[in-house]
Design a protein around this motif. Sequence first.
Motif, PDB file in Angstrom:
ATOM      1  N   ASN A 138      16.301 -31.190  25.405  1.00 23.90           N
ATOM      2  CA  ASN A 138      15.585 -31.980  26.405  1.00 23.90           C
ATOM      3  C   ASN A 138      14.628 -31.114  27.219  1.00 23.90           C
ATOM      4  OD1 ASN A 138      17.011 -34.192  25.503  1.00 23.90           O
ATOM      5  ND2 ASN A 138      18.581 -34.044  27.087  1.00 23.90           N
ATOM      6  N   ALA A 139      15.046 -29.888  27.526  1.00 31.05           N
ATOM      7  CA  ALA A 139      14.152 -28.978  28.239  1.00 31.05           C
ATOM      8  C   ALA A 139      12.919 -28.667  27.398  1.00 31.05           C
ATOM      9  CB  ALA A 139      14.899 -27.698  28.605  1.00 31.05           C
ATOM     10  N   ALA A 140      13.134 -28.454  26.105  1.00 32.25           N
ATOM     11  CA  ALA A 140      12.010 -28.128  25.221  1.00 32.25           C
ATOM     12  C   ALA A 140      11.023 -29.280  25.142  1.00 32.25           C
ATOM     13  CB  ALA A 140      12.532 -27.770  23.834  1.00 32.25           C
ATOM     14  N   VAL A 141      11.511 -30.519  24.984  1.00 26.35           N
ATOM     15  CA  VAL A 141      10.581 -31.646  24.872  1.00 26.35           C
ATOM     16  C   VAL A 141       9.906 -31.932  26.214  1.00 26.35           C
ATOM     17  CG1 VAL A 141      11.849 -32.680  22.946  1.00 26.35           C
ATOM     18  CG2 VAL A 141      12.344 -33.422  25.292  1.00 26.35           C
ATOM     19  N   ALA A 142      10.535 -31.485  27.329  1.00 24.83           N
ATOM     20  CA  ALA A 142       9.918 -31.656  28.644  1.00 24.83           C
ATOM     21  C   ALA A 142       8.947 -30.529  28.970  1.00 24.83           C
ATOM     22  CB  ALA A 142      10.991 -31.727  29.721  1.00 24.83           C
ATOM     23  N   GLY A 143       8.894 -29.511  28.101  1.00 24.24           N
ATOM     24  CA  GLY A 143       7.930 -28.440  28.286  1.00 24.24           C
ATOM     25  C   GLY A 143       8.361 -27.346  29.233  1.00 24.24           C
ATOM     26  N   VAL A 144       9.681 -27.194  29.448  1.00 22.98           N
ATOM     27  CA  VAL A 144      10.181 -26.113  30.298  1.00 22.98           C
ATOM     28  C   VAL A 144      11.173 -25.281  29.494  1.00 22.98           C
ATOM     29  CG1 VAL A 144       9.821 -27.318  32.475  1.00 22.98           C
ATOM     30  CG2 VAL A 144      11.980 -27.624  31.250  1.00 22.98           C
ATOM     31  N   SER A 145      11.451 -24.068  29.976  1.00 18.56           N
ATOM     32  CA  SER A 145      12.309 -23.178  29.181  1.00 18.56           C
ATOM     33  C   SER A 145      13.299 -22.416  30.058  1.00 18.56           C
ATOM     34  CB  SER A 145      11.447 -22.179  28.399  1.00 18.56           C
ATOM     35  OG  SER A 145      10.540 -21.518  29.269  1.00 18.56           O
ATOM     36  N   PRO A 146      14.253 -23.129  30.683  1.00 18.24           N
ATOM     37  CA  PRO A 146      15.292 -22.431  31.430  1.00 18.24           C
ATOM     38  C   PRO A 146      16.220 -21.685  30.477  1.00 18.24           C
ATOM     39  CG  PRO A 146      15.849 -24.741  31.214  1.00 18.24           C
ATOM     40  CD  PRO A 146      14.463 -24.588  30.657  1.00 18.24           C
ATOM     41  N   THR A 147      16.919 -20.703  30.998  1.00 21.55           N
ATOM     42  CA  THR A 147      17.977 -20.053  30.227  1.00 21.55           C
ATOM     43  C   THR A 147      19.193 -20.975  30.226  1.00 21.55           C
ATOM     44  OG1 THR A 147      17.197 -17.863  30.864  1.00 21.55           O
ATOM     45  CG2 THR A 147      19.478 -18.026  30.085  1.00 21.55           C
ATOM     46  N   VAL A 148      19.736 -21.273  29.060  1.00 27.26           N
ATOM     47  CA  VAL A 148      20.877 -22.188  28.949  1.00 27.26           C
ATOM     48  C   VAL A 148      22.030 -21.440  28.296  1.00 27.26           C
ATOM     49  CG1 VAL A 148      21.708 -24.381  28.027  1.00 27.26           C
ATOM     50  CG2 VAL A 148      19.331 -24.173  28.772  1.00 27.26           C
TER      51      VAL A 148
END
Length: 396
Positions: A138-148
């Motif tokens: 979901n982060a990838a499709v939203a265009g962000v890249s937090p550490t998970v």
Amino acid sequence: MPYAFSPDDVAFLASAEGEKAIAACDGLGLTDASWLSDVTSARRLVGDRYAAVLETVLLRRKASSKLDDPASWLLTSEALQQASASPVARHRAARLAGRDVHDVTCSIGADLVELARTAARCVGSDLDPTRLAMARHNAAVAGVSPTVVRADALAPVTRDAVVVADPARRDSSGRRTWKPGDFVPALDELAAAYDGRDLVVKCAPGLDTSIAPWAREVELVSLDGQVRESCLWSGGLATTRRRATVLRTGEAGAGAAQWTITDDEPDDAGVGEPGEWLVDPDGAVVRAGLVRHYGARHGLWQLDERIAYLTGDEPPPGVRAFRVLEFGHYSEKELRAMLRRHDVGRVEILVRGLDVDPNTLRRRLKPSGSGEASVVLTRIGRRPTALLCRAERVPA
């Protein structure tokens, strides 16, 4: 029962093949009446993955009223129910802009995505590998890249970041719980694990916040008239003791705080007889205990110091207010006569401070006029009072 996704399901659904399968089933009705035939069609279209695909289609449809652009998101039913609405998550993230932030219960990433847009650095963690996989997607499709990362919320893996948490509020049987000791993680254990750290905890709006002595600010947040949460802010983040934040969608600056009020403002609203208008403050204001502060801001006064209705000669901008046409002592006989005098046939009945069931009363009144009106039943001192009003939307 909701479908139980596995990490393997997530890997498939996130793939090009999975997206094709979802698209193939997206046109199915998925209603109670069509369900059996839809399952048959889905099995023919996508084979053994049909259950995961159908659940994803259903959840994306439900998410459209809560999350921004969830058309490519992966979700579970329980995670979606607890997820913050995007405007609420965005408001919280704005308060933490520029900080290092760690979402220790990131689940599918509803808060994590918004935090990652504004934080200097952002980490999300959870114990559930399926939800973690969904959060990464979901982060990838939203265009962000937090550490998970996979981590226990009660075992800190960061040092100086602001900690954001949204404990699960269901007991072992899956029923919603209001006991902070039954939260997962428990509220007191969470506070102990991050003692001395800046901590933000999202809770249900009905929580008795006195059980969180570490919280220096309690913020009640509403969205489009519905109170969504209380948010607890520790001492390093608090800017007041009590705050109400009212958010609106479909307006300029959608998702931003349209307005906020705190207990630092004057509360000398006073008490008096009904004015030209009656105002029912937003639920966040009521739950935050800021009715008098809101009244003082807008030149309003209370009908009764123990009742949340406000009145005055001019309503605040952008609210649904009630123009008072007539008021007097409440009894069914007198109210029926009031409705006849104003030719009212369709009536909205609002009650606060009296033991009256609006639906039962409406059936007994049997209004038969050609017009419509709102009736507010309340108590002024010990006097039951009926106010006949016309509801109007005040321009912002």
